[in-house]
Design an enzyme around this catalytic site. Sequence first.
Site, mmCIF file in Angstrom:
data_model
loop_
_atom_site.group_PDB
_atom_site.id
_atom_site.type_symbol
_atom_site.label_atom_id
_atom_site.label_comp_id
_atom_site.label_asym_id
_atom_site.label_seq_id
_atom_site.Cartn_x
_atom_site.Cartn_y
_atom_site.Cartn_z
ATOM 1 C CG ASN A 135 64.661 89.978 123.950
ATOM 2 O OD1 ASN A 135 64.375 89.123 123.114
ATOM 3 N ND2 ASN A 135 65.851 90.029 124.537
ATOM 4 C CD GLU A 142 69.363 88.359 123.714
ATOM 5 O OE1 GLU A 142 68.207 88.611 123.347
ATOM 6 O OE2 GLU A 142 69.628 87.739 124.761
#
Length: 254
Positions: A135, A142
């Site tokens: 990702n 993140e």
Amino acid sequence: MKIVLCGTPEGVGRRAADLVQERMARGPMTLGLATGSSPRSTYEELERRHREEGLSFVGVTAFTLDEYVGLPRDHEQSYHSTIRRELTDRVGLPLHQLHTPRGDAADPHEEAARYDREIREAGGVDLQLLGIGANGHIGFNEPTSSLSSRTRVKVLTPATRRDNSRFFRDEEVPRTCITQGLGTIGEAKTAVLVAQGRSKAAAVRAMVEGPVSAMCPASALQFHRRALILLDDDAAAELSMLDYFREEQRLATR
Ligand code: GLP
């Protein structure tokens, strides 16, 4: 960003090990270490050079990128245990020269701030090894991580917990972690990101050719003055400028 096309995963490992070795040869250094499967070929090559060629880690101080909150250091899947098992114990790096955030600290937020200070007080990281998540995360930053973040507690995405569940047998993957921030990582003098395999190709494309965006945290490396991106053929497969990168490499190595 400098794109280095290395062909195979072993080629990536050799090139990354060359960069580490070249920096080590210039004197005592601070080495930033990543965990996960991406740097394995690099660590295997460094171990081989230690064993067969006497490469010494005596002058190296190491800092890892991140740690799971709640895991004691001796837990099999803590990043402290992982990096000892996969590199530092194998190359004779003294334990007191290995720094990792404490996942079992009473106050993880305070521990994160302490770790950030510790890196700075050591003079910063000379060479930071990085992997990239599918990702686009680096460390455990993140998507939507602040591009100037410092070391802090982060919540892991379901996708990351799913990706990492292969390392945990019956246990739940922890939900939070302490990770160096994107701002912290960006202060390393040299950043070396290694990526292998088709599962990383889309993230690599977003990092290299996409806009700088918190949705692809690795794209923050576009701001870095010396970021080297080492790719095997599969990880490079989705780059639209692949022919250009090949040409660049051909002309620069002549
Ligand atoms: C992990 C780590 C990162 C790593 C990334 C990719 O969870 N926190 O440091 O680079 O995610 O993992 P892997 O190399 O196993 O694909």
